[in-house]
Write a protein that holds these residues in place. Structure first.
Motif, mmCIF file in Angstrom:
data_model
loop_
_atom_site.group_PDB
_atom_site.id
_atom_site.type_symbol
_atom_site.label_atom_id
_atom_site.label_comp_id
_atom_site.label_asym_id
_atom_site.label_seq_id
_atom_site.Cartn_x
_atom_site.Cartn_y
_atom_site.Cartn_z
ATOM 1 N N LEU A 1 3.763 15.260 16.453
ATOM 2 C CA LEU A 1 3.431 15.056 15.153
ATOM 3 C C LEU A 1 2.160 13.980 14.836
ATOM 4 C CD1 LEU A 1 7.108 14.827 13.927
ATOM 5 C CD2 LEU A 1 5.808 16.924 14.069
ATOM 6 N N LEU A 2 1.358 14.191 13.770
ATOM 7 C CA LEU A 2 0.247 13.175 13.327
ATOM 8 C C LEU A 2 0.658 12.935 11.888
ATOM 9 C CD1 LEU A 2 -2.561 11.992 13.862
ATOM 10 C CD2 LEU A 2 -3.234 14.018 12.932
ATOM 11 N N PHE A 3 0.552 11.707 11.923
ATOM 12 C CA PHE A 3 0.910 10.948 10.235
ATOM 13 C C PHE A 3 -0.541 10.383 9.732
ATOM 14 C CE2 PHE A 3 5.488 9.591 10.126
ATOM 15 C CZ PHE A 3 5.854 10.723 10.806
ATOM 16 N N GLY A 4 -0.789 10.787 8.573
ATOM 17 C CA GLY A 4 -1.927 10.091 7.878
ATOM 18 C C GLY A 4 -1.463 8.675 7.120
ATOM 19 N N ILE A 5 -2.301 8.062 6.975
ATOM 20 C CA ILE A 5 -2.190 6.748 6.477
ATOM 21 C C ILE A 5 -2.816 6.434 5.023
ATOM 22 C CG2 ILE A 5 -2.117 4.052 6.816
ATOM 23 C CD1 ILE A 5 -2.610 4.705 9.864
ATOM 24 N N ALA A 6 -1.999 6.020 4.063
ATOM 25 C CA ALA A 6 -2.437 5.842 2.840
ATOM 26 C C ALA A 6 -3.066 4.218 2.587
ATOM 27 C CB ALA A 6 -1.328 5.996 1.521
ATOM 28 N N GLN A 7 -4.086 4.062 2.397
ATOM 29 C CA GLN A 7 -4.631 2.811 1.985
ATOM 30 C C GLN A 7 -4.838 2.614 0.660
ATOM 31 O OE1 GLN A 7 -4.722 0.249 3.955
ATOM 32 N NE2 GLN A 7 -4.262 1.261 6.113
ATOM 33 N N GLY A 8 -5.740 1.663 0.300
ATOM 34 C CA GLY A 8 -5.936 1.257 -1.107
ATOM 35 C C GLY A 8 -5.524 -0.060 -1.597
ATOM 36 N N GLY A 9 -5.109 -0.960 -0.771
ATOM 37 C CA GLY A 9 -5.031 -2.380 -0.952
ATOM 38 C C GLY A 9 -3.570 -2.422 -2.130
ATOM 39 N N ASP A 10 -4.088 -3.309 -3.257
ATOM 40 C CA ASP A 10 -3.230 -3.624 -4.309
ATOM 41 C C ASP A 10 -3.686 -3.168 -5.764
ATOM 42 O OD1 ASP A 10 -5.196 -5.041 -4.646
ATOM 43 O OD2 ASP A 10 -4.183 -7.278 -4.776
ATOM 44 N N VAL A 11 -4.550 -1.968 -5.254
ATOM 45 C CA VAL A 11 -4.998 -1.245 -6.643
ATOM 46 C C VAL A 11 -4.221 -0.055 -6.665
ATOM 47 C CG1 VAL A 11 -7.218 -0.338 -7.733
ATOM 48 C CG2 VAL A 11 -7.249 -2.418 -6.306
ATOM 49 N N ALA A 12 -3.474 0.237 -7.743
ATOM 50 C CA ALA A 12 -2.751 1.337 -8.054
ATOM 51 C C ALA A 12 -3.422 2.738 -8.051
ATOM 52 C CB ALA A 12 -2.217 1.268 -9.407
ATOM 53 N N GLU A 13 -4.708 2.791 -8.613
ATOM 54 C CA GLU A 13 -5.230 4.220 -8.593
ATOM 55 C C GLU A 13 -6.153 4.439 -7.300
ATOM 56 O OE1 GLU A 13 -8.909 2.408 -11.506
ATOM 57 O OE2 GLU A 13 -6.895 1.396 -11.369
ATOM 58 N N LEU A 14 -6.406 3.378 -6.685
ATOM 59 C CA LEU A 14 -6.704 3.689 -5.184
ATOM 60 C C LEU A 14 -5.714 4.064 -4.291
ATOM 61 C CD1 LEU A 14 -9.494 0.668 -4.646
ATOM 62 C CD2 LEU A 14 -9.853 3.096 -5.437
ATOM 63 N N ARG A 15 -4.576 3.723 -4.432
ATOM 64 C CA ARG A 15 -3.380 4.021 -3.977
ATOM 65 C C ARG A 15 -3.183 5.458 -3.914
ATOM 66 N NH1 ARG A 15 -1.591 1.441 0.802
ATOM 67 N NH2 ARG A 15 -1.891 -0.667 0.802
ATOM 68 N N GLN A 16 -3.088 5.800 -5.179
ATOM 69 C CA GLN A 16 -2.827 7.225 -5.605
ATOM 70 C C GLN A 16 -4.024 8.082 -5.120
ATOM 71 O OE1 GLN A 16 -2.886 6.704 -9.998
ATOM 72 N NE2 GLN A 16 -0.803 5.851 -9.937
ATOM 73 N N ALA A 17 -5.214 7.798 -5.317
ATOM 74 C CA ALA A 17 -6.105 8.707 -4.837
ATOM 75 C C ALA A 17 -6.363 8.898 -3.385
ATOM 76 C CB ALA A 17 -7.801 7.853 -5.087
#
Length: 377
Positions: free
Chosen positions: A185-201
């Motif tokens: 299995l391969l997992f992707g990693i969500a980044q975006g720090g503490d900025v909500a819209e960047l996390r969502q994107a």
């Protein structure tokens, strides 16, 4: 994406989930806490203690293992499970976090991150493709994409740049993983720090690329707990319900309990063994500092009702003595006590979700922690 055949949800209570994740080396019960064996070993513990405590899966690190003893050497010796003697599933971190921690030595480009080995100063280039190659040589059941992890606090510009780079590296990681054997299995990693819209994107971009599972990275790196939980709430609803969700590098028992309540399935952290080596025990009464002089004459165990033998058998006075004397046994006992507590917590969480009593369990567990340790005699 078609429905995942390797991850089966078996119960829900609110957003909390329990299930089973099938890997080439066994089934992982979720929510799961993965003890950290960075260099292929658990500090101060034998694998049998880790297994007996209830762990289904452990974590190794690409960065450290590729530098020493080397991925090609481990592959020639049969892969991580054969090499280490751990007869169960293993997940390997891609090395991105370690690269962040060595920022003064690194050079980052679109193609790769180049850095100097902390062991011998040798120049090393790590691309998404090489990270996947190393993890495949190691034989890890779950590989992670290479990402860039930014330590918080950070400016929005730096956070967005790293998030976008991580998305592109995620696509490259997936292409490099396409020839992996079935079941791995391969997992992707969500980044975006503490900025909500960047996390969502970031989460939406990863889902568009398509991974076996999804991790939330770049948290527990300096931000308050409230920020971490808020970012989970931004990301989790975007992720597919039939894929496992992994909160990287977390954390304290309270962090885990609250993240489970927000839909997280997998965790890892060095706290159980690191804190054990420094005289701290985790119990259902909260954290107990065995360096404290109040334990010096206390014949009681840490918790006489614990199912783990060391927790209910060794006197606080003896554990205090071992810690103050710098005896290796003290670090070993407290590390196994802590690993056992974390695994007991996960088992209790799984049972509560399955029984539909997770919210009551959550409230009672938090109340027990809030009351604190038993008063001294």
């Amino acid at each position: 994406m078609t429905a995942a055949s390797y991850f089966h949800l078996q119960g829900r209570d609110g957003e909390a989930r329990t299930g089973a994740l099938t890997t080439p080396h066994g089934v992982v019960r979720t929510p799961a806490f993965m003890p950290v064996g960075t260099a292929g070993a658990m500090k101060g513990l034998h694998w049998r203690e880790v297994r007996d405590a209830g762990a289904d899966i452990v974590l190794g690190n690409t960065y450290h293992l590729m530098l020493r003893p080397g991925a090609e050497r481990i592959a020639a010796l049969g892969g991580l499970q054969t090499f280490t003697g751990w007869n169960g599933p293993m997940l390997t971190d891609s090395g991105g976090f370690q690269v962040m921690s060595l920022a003064q030595l690194r050079k980052l480009s679109e193609h790769a991150v180049t850095f100097r080995s902390h062991i011998d100063g040798a120049k090393v280039e790590l691309t998404p493709e090489r990270s996947i190659e190393v993890q495949r040589l190691l034989g890890s059941d779950i590989a992670m994409q290479l990402d860039e992890c930014v330590r918080l606090p950070a400016g929005r510009g730096d956070i967005e740049r790293a998030m976008q780079l991580s998305l592109r590296w995620g696509e490259r990681s997936k292409r490099a993983f396409e020839s992996a054997l079935p079941g791995y299995l391969l997992f992707g990693i969500a980044q975006g720090g503490d900025v909500a819209e960047l996390r969502q994107a970031s989460a939406r971009g990863l889902v568009d690329t398509g991974f076996h599972g999804y991790a939330i990275g770049g948290l527990a790196v300096g931000e308050p707990q409230a920020v971490m939980l808020a970012m989970i709430e931004e990301v989790a609803p975007i992720l597919p319900t039939d894929r496992p969700r992994y909160l990287m590098g977390v954390g304290t028992p309270e962090d885990i309990l609250e993240a489970v309540a927000r839909g997280i399935d997998m965790f890892d952290c060095v706290l159980p063994t690191r804190n054990g080596r420094h005289g701290m025990a985790f119990t259902r009464f909260g954290a107990v500092n065995l360096q404290n002089a109040r334990h010096a004459d206390d014949p009681r165990p840490l918790d006489e009702e614990s199912a783990w033998p060391s927790t209910r058998s060794y006197a606080r006075a003896y554990l205090h003595h071992l810690v103050k004397a710098g005896e290796t046994l003290g670090a070993m006992l407290l590390s196994e006590i802590n690993i056992a507590y974390y695994q007991t917590l996960m088992q209790d969480i799984r049972e509560a979700i399955a029984q539909g009593t997770f919210q009551q369990f959550r409230q009672q567990t938090r109340a027990n922690w809030a009351r604190g340790d038993l008063p001294p005699r």
